[in-house]
Design a protein around this motif. Structure first.
Motif, PDB file in Angstrom:
ATOM      1  N   GLY A  95       1.674   7.055  -6.571  1.00  0.00           N
ATOM      2  CA  GLY A  95       1.601   7.039  -5.124  1.00  0.00           C
ATOM      3  C   GLY A  95       0.546   6.044  -4.669  1.00  0.00           C
ATOM      4  N   GLY A  96       0.414   5.871  -3.369  1.00  0.00           N
ATOM      5  CA  GLY A  96      -0.480   4.853  -2.850  1.00  0.00           C
ATOM      6  C   GLY A  96      -1.917   4.999  -3.306  1.00  0.00           C
ATOM      7  N   ASP A  97      -2.495   6.180  -3.161  1.00  0.00           N
ATOM      8  CA  ASP A  97      -3.895   6.373  -3.544  1.00  0.00           C
ATOM      9  C   ASP A  97      -4.083   6.227  -5.049  1.00  0.00           C
ATOM     10  N   ASP A  98      -3.127   6.737  -5.832  1.00  0.00           N
ATOM     11  CA  ASP A  98      -3.196   6.585  -7.282  1.00  0.00           C
ATOM     12  C   ASP A  98      -3.087   5.116  -7.678  1.00  0.00           C
ATOM     13  N   ALA A  99      -2.263   4.352  -6.948  1.00  0.00           N
ATOM     14  CA  ALA A  99      -2.097   2.936  -7.252  1.00  0.00           C
ATOM     15  C   ALA A  99      -3.382   2.154  -6.988  1.00  0.00           C
ATOM     16  N   VAL A 100      -4.125   2.545  -5.954  1.00  0.00           N
ATOM     17  CA  VAL A 100      -5.431   1.910  -5.697  1.00  0.00           C
ATOM     18  C   VAL A 100      -6.385   2.230  -6.842  1.00  0.00           C
ATOM     19  N   ALA A 101      -6.458   3.483  -7.222  1.00  0.00           N
ATOM     20  CA  ALA A 101      -7.375   3.900  -8.280  1.00  0.00           C
ATOM     21  C   ALA A 101      -7.054   3.216  -9.606  1.00  0.00           C
ATOM     22  N   ALA A 102      -5.770   2.946  -9.831  1.00  0.00           N
ATOM     23  CA  ALA A 102      -5.345   2.334 -11.087  1.00  0.00           C
ATOM     24  C   ALA A 102      -5.443   0.815 -11.070  1.00  0.00           C
ATOM     25  N   GLY A 103      -5.763   0.232  -9.930  1.00  0.00           N
ATOM     26  CA  GLY A 103      -5.871  -1.209  -9.841  1.00  0.00           C
ATOM     27  C   GLY A 103      -4.554  -1.929  -9.662  1.00  0.00           C
ATOM     28  N   ILE A 104      -3.516  -1.208  -9.240  1.00  0.00           N
ATOM     29  CA  ILE A 104      -2.204  -1.822  -9.007  1.00  0.00           C
ATOM     30  C   ILE A 104      -2.164  -2.484  -7.643  1.00  0.00           C
ATOM     31  N   VAL A 105      -2.709  -1.814  -6.639  1.00  0.00           N
ATOM     32  CA  VAL A 105      -2.784  -2.364  -5.286  1.00  0.00           C
ATOM     33  C   VAL A 105      -4.239  -2.354  -4.831  1.00  0.00           C
ATOM     34  N   ASP A 106      -4.503  -3.117  -3.790  1.00  0.00           N
ATOM     35  CA  ASP A 106      -5.865  -3.239  -3.282  1.00  0.00           C
ATOM     36  C   ASP A 106      -6.215  -2.173  -2.253  1.00  0.00           C
ATOM     37  N   GLU A 107      -5.213  -1.737  -1.494  1.00  0.00           N
ATOM     38  CA  GLU A 107      -5.461  -0.785  -0.418  1.00  0.00           C
ATOM     39  C   GLU A 107      -4.263   0.144  -0.270  1.00  0.00           C
ATOM     40  N   ALA A 108      -4.496   1.342   0.253  1.00  0.00           N
ATOM     41  CA  ALA A 108      -3.431   2.255   0.660  1.00  0.00           C
ATOM     42  C   ALA A 108      -3.752   2.740   2.064  1.00  0.00           C
ATOM     43  N   VAL A 109      -2.790   2.632   2.968  1.00  0.00           N
ATOM     44  CA  VAL A 109      -2.994   3.016   4.367  1.00  0.00           C
ATOM     45  C   VAL A 109      -1.779   3.803   4.840  1.00  0.00           C
ATOM     46  N   GLY A 110      -1.901   4.411   5.985  1.00  0.00           N
ATOM     47  CA  GLY A 110      -0.780   5.130   6.559  1.00  0.00           C
ATOM     48  C   GLY A 110       0.356   4.205   6.957  1.00  0.00           C
ATOM     49  N   ALA A 111       1.538   4.761   7.063  1.00  0.00           N
ATOM     50  CA  ALA A 111       2.716   3.948   7.371  1.00  0.00           C
ATOM     51  C   ALA A 111       2.558   3.188   8.681  1.00  0.00           C
ATOM     52  N   ASP A 112       1.970   3.824   9.679  1.00  0.00           N
ATOM     53  CA  ASP A 112       1.825   3.191  10.989  1.00  0.00           C
ATOM     54  C   ASP A 112       0.855   2.015  10.968  1.00  0.00           C
ATOM     55  N   ALA A 113      -0.026   1.997   9.978  1.00  0.00           N
ATOM     56  CA  ALA A 113      -1.040   0.940   9.897  1.00  0.00           C
ATOM     57  C   ALA A 113      -0.682  -0.148   8.897  1.00  0.00           C
ATOM     58  N   LEU A 114       0.411   0.018   8.166  1.00  0.00           N
ATOM     59  CA  LEU A 114       0.712  -0.859   7.037  1.00  0.00           C
ATOM     60  C   LEU A 114       0.843  -2.322   7.447  1.00  0.00           C
ATOM     61  N   LEU A 115       1.718  -2.607   8.374  1.00  0.00           N
ATOM     62  CA  LEU A 115       1.950  -4.002   8.751  1.00  0.00           C
ATOM     63  C   LEU A 115       0.763  -4.594   9.487  1.00  0.00           C
ATOM     64  N   GLU A 116       0.137  -3.821  10.343  1.00  0.00           N
ATOM     65  CA  GLU A 116      -1.009  -4.347  11.072  1.00  0.00           C
ATOM     66  C   GLU A 116      -2.153  -4.678  10.122  1.00  0.00           C
ATOM     67  N   ARG A 117      -2.341  -3.858   9.095  1.00  0.00           N
ATOM     68  CA  ARG A 117      -3.372  -4.171   8.112  1.00  0.00           C
ATOM     69  C   ARG A 117      -3.029  -5.467   7.371  1.00  0.00           C
ATOM     70  N   ALA A 118      -1.756  -5.647   7.018  1.00  0.00           N
ATOM     71  CA  ALA A 118      -1.340  -6.893   6.365  1.00  0.00           C
ATOM     72  C   ALA A 118      -1.605  -8.089   7.271  1.00  0.00           C
ATOM     73  N   ARG A 119      -1.352  -7.926   8.564  1.00  0.00           N
ATOM     74  CA  ARG A 119      -1.607  -9.014   9.517  1.00  0.00           C
ATOM     75  C   ARG A 119      -3.093  -9.297   9.654  1.00  0.00           C
TER      76      ARG A 119
END
Length: 231
Positions: free
Chosen positions: A169-193
């Motif tokens: 899942g998102g938080d596990d992926a951050v902890a494992a070094g797969i992704v840099d950040e995990a955010v809520g669905a409503d914030a996903l695109l705005e954070r990317a921007r």
């Protein structure tokens, strides 16, 4: 089919059909033989716009990976098909602009590996998994795919992900070094921007030069033709 939306902040590449949650021609954004050239062409359009590139999708899936129906029906064409997959990875890895991926839903197999090609990875934390299901499906990794996973995340995570098919899942992926950040669905695109806006000044040919130097061994592996004996 995929589409591109160019804004003031970025060129946003979506892997599914415009204006719908479900693309009836490819509901899981699998790597179809027509889908991959479409994505490649849109990346070229994004490069021409000279803006950071955001890659995302809509609906349940970011991408569910290889087009298994095509793979099982066209064994004789498998090496060429996988070489096309590798070429798409190499394309994303060397875009002359910052590349941010916003993982909106499930990213499995080849789709999970596509996300690894981005320079900055963001995943929603409330739904969706990142996973490499090949071990559970009794499927091998190509040389290029193994190199991609091995070089784009910590070794312990690559070992676990490749050998156990764990779903992160998102938080596990951050902890494992797969992704840099995990955010809520409503914030996903705005954070990317937001990330794109901070990196606008980096757009240019020098980005591609630096990326090729940084990732040269990986690119060599991705450019190695897939042997017919893989399966």
């Amino acid at each position: 089919m995929p589409y591109l939306n160019v804004t003031d902040d970025a060129a946003e590449l979506y892997l599914g059909a415009e204006g719908v949650e479900l693309d009836e021609t490819n509901p899981e954004n699998r790597f179809g033989v027509e889908w991959m050239p479409s994505v490649t062409a849109l990346i070229d359009e994004a490069v021409a716009a000279r803006k950071p590139l955001i890659i995302s999708a809509t609906g349940k899936f970011f991408s569910n990976g290889l087009d298994t129906d095509y793979v099982f029906a066209n064994g004789d064409k498998l090496p060429a098909y996988l070489d096309t997959v590798h070429a798409l990875y190499a394309k994303v890895l060397t875009v002359p602009a910052p590349v941010i991926v916003a993982i909106n839903g499930h990213a499995f197999g080849a789709g999970a590996m596509l996300a690894l090609c981005a320079d900055h990875r963001i995943m929603r934390n409330d739904r969706g998994f990142w996973s490499l299901p090949e071990a559970a499906l009794n499927m091998p990794f190509t040389r290029g795919m193994a190199a991609l996973v091995r070089t784009r995340m910590p070794d312990a995570t690559a070992t676990e992900a490749m050998l156990t098919s764990r779903r992160y899942g998102g938080d596990d992926a951050v902890a494992a070094g797969i992704v840099d950040e995990a955010v809520g669905a409503d914030a996903l695109l705005e954070r990317a921007r937001e990330v794109a806006r901070t990196r606008t000044a980096l757009v240019g040919d020098n980005q591609a030069v630096i990326k090729r130097g940084l990732r040269l061994p990986l690119l060599d592996d991705l450019n190695t033709p897939t042997p017919a004996t893989l399966l």
